[in-house]
Design a protein around this motif. Sequence first.
Motif, PDB file in Angstrom:
ATOM      1  N   ARG A 280       0.933  -1.254   0.033  1.00  0.00           N
ATOM      2  CA  ARG A 280      -0.015  -0.072  -0.022  1.00  0.00           C
ATOM      3  C   ARG A 280       0.654   1.428  -0.123  1.00  0.00           C
ATOM      4  O   ARG A 280       0.283   2.230  -0.192  1.00  0.00           O
ATOM      5  N   HIS A 281       2.138   1.124   0.090  1.00  0.00           N
ATOM      6  CA  HIS A 281       3.193   2.286   0.244  1.00  0.00           C
ATOM      7  C   HIS A 281       3.978   2.241  -1.321  1.00  0.00           C
ATOM      8  O   HIS A 281       4.725   2.972  -1.194  1.00  0.00           O
ATOM      9  N   ILE A 282       3.228   1.527  -2.124  1.00  0.00           N
ATOM     10  CA  ILE A 282       4.018   1.434  -3.248  1.00  0.00           C
ATOM     11  C   ILE A 282       2.859   1.891  -4.458  1.00  0.00           C
ATOM     12  O   ILE A 282       1.850   1.422  -4.596  1.00  0.00           O
ATOM     13  N   THR A 283       3.432   2.668  -5.536  1.00  0.00           N
ATOM     14  CA  THR A 283       2.398   3.109  -6.522  1.00  0.00           C
ATOM     15  C   THR A 283       3.031   2.776  -7.913  1.00  0.00           C
ATOM     16  O   THR A 283       4.462   3.170  -8.020  1.00  0.00           O
ATOM     17  N   LEU A 284       2.429   2.106  -8.818  1.00  0.00           N
ATOM     18  CA  LEU A 284       3.087   2.025 -10.247  1.00  0.00           C
ATOM     19  C   LEU A 284       2.454   2.583 -11.146  1.00  0.00           C
ATOM     20  O   LEU A 284       1.198   2.716 -11.169  1.00  0.00           O
ATOM     21  N   SER A 285       3.049   3.567 -11.832  1.00  0.00           N
ATOM     22  CA  SER A 285       2.284   4.474 -12.888  1.00  0.00           C
ATOM     23  C   SER A 285       2.583   3.669 -14.376  1.00  0.00           C
ATOM     24  O   SER A 285       3.703   3.401 -14.707  1.00  0.00           O
ATOM     25  N   THR A 286       1.390   3.880 -14.994  1.00  0.00           N
ATOM     26  CA  THR A 286       1.587   3.128 -16.434  1.00  0.00           C
ATOM     27  C   THR A 286       1.057   4.159 -17.227  1.00  0.00           C
ATOM     28  O   THR A 286       0.038   4.890 -17.013  1.00  0.00           O
ATOM     29  N   CYS A 287       1.435   4.631 -18.608  1.00  0.00           N
ATOM     30  CA  CYS A 287       0.706   5.219 -19.764  1.00  0.00           C
ATOM     31  C   CYS A 287      -0.623   4.481 -20.086  1.00  0.00           C
ATOM     32  O   CYS A 287      -1.313   5.094 -20.950  1.00  0.00           O
ATOM     33  N   GLY A 288      -0.754   3.223 -19.951  1.00  0.00           N
ATOM     34  CA  GLY A 288      -1.963   2.468 -20.377  1.00  0.00           C
ATOM     35  C   GLY A 288      -1.751   1.150 -21.181  1.00  0.00           C
ATOM     36  O   GLY A 288      -2.438   1.147 -22.369  1.00  0.00           O
ATOM     37  N   LEU A 289      -0.817   0.270 -20.962  1.00  0.00           N
ATOM     38  CA  LEU A 289      -0.715  -0.825 -21.503  1.00  0.00           C
ATOM     39  C   LEU A 289      -1.687  -1.804 -21.054  1.00  0.00           C
ATOM     40  O   LEU A 289      -1.452  -2.686 -20.132  1.00  0.00           O
ATOM     41  N   VAL A 290      -2.961  -1.980 -21.700  1.00  0.00           N
ATOM     42  CA  VAL A 290      -4.125  -2.426 -21.553  1.00  0.00           C
ATOM     43  C   VAL A 290      -3.879  -4.105 -20.971  1.00  0.00           C
ATOM     44  O   VAL A 290      -4.272  -4.458 -20.092  1.00  0.00           O
ATOM     45  N   PRO A 291      -3.119  -4.913 -22.012  1.00  0.00           N
ATOM     46  CA  PRO A 291      -3.240  -6.334 -21.579  1.00  0.00           C
ATOM     47  C   PRO A 291      -2.288  -6.395 -20.265  1.00  0.00           C
ATOM     48  O   PRO A 291      -2.722  -7.275 -19.305  1.00  0.00           O
ATOM     49  N   LYS A 292      -1.352  -5.770 -20.133  1.00  0.00           N
ATOM     50  CA  LYS A 292      -0.594  -5.642 -18.871  1.00  0.00           C
ATOM     51  C   LYS A 292      -1.150  -5.199 -17.427  1.00  0.00           C
ATOM     52  O   LYS A 292      -1.034  -5.799 -16.527  1.00  0.00           O
ATOM     53  N   ILE A 293      -2.108  -4.175 -17.655  1.00  0.00           N
ATOM     54  CA  ILE A 293      -2.906  -3.814 -16.482  1.00  0.00           C
ATOM     55  C   ILE A 293      -3.757  -4.944 -16.134  1.00  0.00           C
ATOM     56  O   ILE A 293      -3.997  -5.291 -15.064  1.00  0.00           O
ATOM     57  N   ARG A 294      -4.421  -5.733 -17.145  1.00  0.00           N
ATOM     58  CA  ARG A 294      -5.213  -6.872 -16.824  1.00  0.00           C
ATOM     59  C   ARG A 294      -4.491  -7.870 -16.039  1.00  0.00           C
ATOM     60  O   ARG A 294      -4.875  -8.696 -15.265  1.00  0.00           O
ATOM     61  N   ASP A 295      -3.191  -8.350 -16.692  1.00  0.00           N
ATOM     62  CA  ASP A 295      -2.184  -9.149 -15.941  1.00  0.00           C
ATOM     63  C   ASP A 295      -2.017  -8.689 -14.614  1.00  0.00           C
ATOM     64  O   ASP A 295      -1.885  -9.742 -13.622  1.00  0.00           O
ATOM     65  N   LEU A 296      -1.559  -7.460 -14.442  1.00  0.00           N
ATOM     66  CA  LEU A 296      -1.394  -6.912 -13.038  1.00  0.00           C
ATOM     67  C   LEU A 296      -2.594  -7.278 -12.152  1.00  0.00           C
ATOM     68  O   LEU A 296      -2.430  -7.505 -10.995  1.00  0.00           O
TER      69      LEU A 296
ATOM     70  N   ILE B 262      -8.780   1.325 -21.222  1.00  0.00           N
ATOM     71  CA  ILE B 262      -8.099   1.579 -20.040  1.00  0.00           C
ATOM     72  C   ILE B 262      -8.930   1.627 -18.832  1.00  0.00           C
ATOM     73  O   ILE B 262      -8.728   1.058 -17.826  1.00  0.00           O
ATOM     74  N   LEU B 263      -9.950   2.595 -18.851  1.00  0.00           N
ATOM     75  CA  LEU B 263     -11.029   2.680 -17.762  1.00  0.00           C
ATOM     76  C   LEU B 263     -11.719   1.285 -17.382  1.00  0.00           C
ATOM     77  O   LEU B 263     -11.987   0.965 -16.473  1.00  0.00           O
ATOM     78  N   GLU B 264     -12.065   0.428 -18.327  1.00  0.00           N
ATOM     79  CA  GLU B 264     -12.507  -0.929 -18.328  1.00  0.00           C
ATOM     80  C   GLU B 264     -11.349  -1.634 -17.322  1.00  0.00           C
ATOM     81  O   GLU B 264     -12.020  -2.586 -16.178  1.00  0.00           O
TER      82      GLU B 264
END
Length: 343
Positions: A184-200, A236-238
């Motif tokens: 909860r003390h870690i933030t990951l920033s992405t420009c929006g790689l949709v498949p990888k957000i799904r994996d995460l 991305i929002l999905e």
Amino acid sequence: MKNLLDYNMEELMVWLKENSESSFRAKQIFSWIYKGIFSFDEMKNLPKNLKEKLNSNFKIYIPEVVDVYSSNLDGTKKMLLKLEDGNLIESVIMKYKHGNTICVSTQVGCRMGCKFCASTIEGRVRNLTSGEILGQVLRAGEVEGERISNIVLMGSGEPLDNYDNVVKFLREVNAEYGLNIGQRHITLSTCGLVPKIRDLSNEGLNVTLAISLHAFSDEKRREIMPIANKYSISEILEECRNYIEKTNRRVTFEYSLVKDINDSKEDAKALSKLLKGILCHVNLIPVNEIKENSFKRSSEKTIEDFAQILKSAGIEATVRREMGSDINAACGQLRRSYMKNKA
């Protein structure tokens, strides 16, 4: 020779067993490393023959400090670090009331091409290993002389473009035998790689997801972010909704305000409508002006009005406090300046 920081506990235990050593030694070795001991010979409770094996097969390498730039305004420190192959990266240590935060890089350069970012100008050179990302945190603790309690993956590189190494780093930096920094003390920033957000979303991690949005429409986003040609805002929002459902964590949307590009009241109203109903927070970022583009920072009044429109619509919004402005603390600026001067 392999960098031991690229190994996790299980991997080191396997190696020890394969080399006729007791697996419990792995915990001892990592205990020394996280006390700041990076020489096997100085690990006093290890037998001599094990030290010899370790020295023959491993090194403990953390990035070397080329220079540290300290802000006279807020105590921010920017480290210019050299990797073993000579490549340069940057990390930033920021001091807050709630503790010390490090902004780490995940790649040498970046291939995402966002027009407002200095770290993407020459493209991506290579990915960092999990140990090289972890090494930045260890080095920061040494430079600061205090515990690093928060991490943001917002330095040079797109974290999800280096997915496997980044996920391994997240698990390692959270491990009880290591730095034990809470997810909860870690933030990951992405420009929006949709498949990888799904994996995460399916990793079982609980880090804060931050999306570099910077526009309310695909058309406007394509003007400043090439990734928008591949993945739409709706896609991305999905995935953000999916991440929220899986983790029960709110998502942060980063929005760099650029004068006369995306900072109008109409932009703010449209953004409010777009994000309505999503468990989120908007982080408004006055754009960093770099000489490689003509983007200009929005006025304080424009920034204030933009934030107020979001808040009035029920969207939580804050303006990011500018850290280290007197030392070019934004991503990629220091590395480019150093390389240019050296050339």
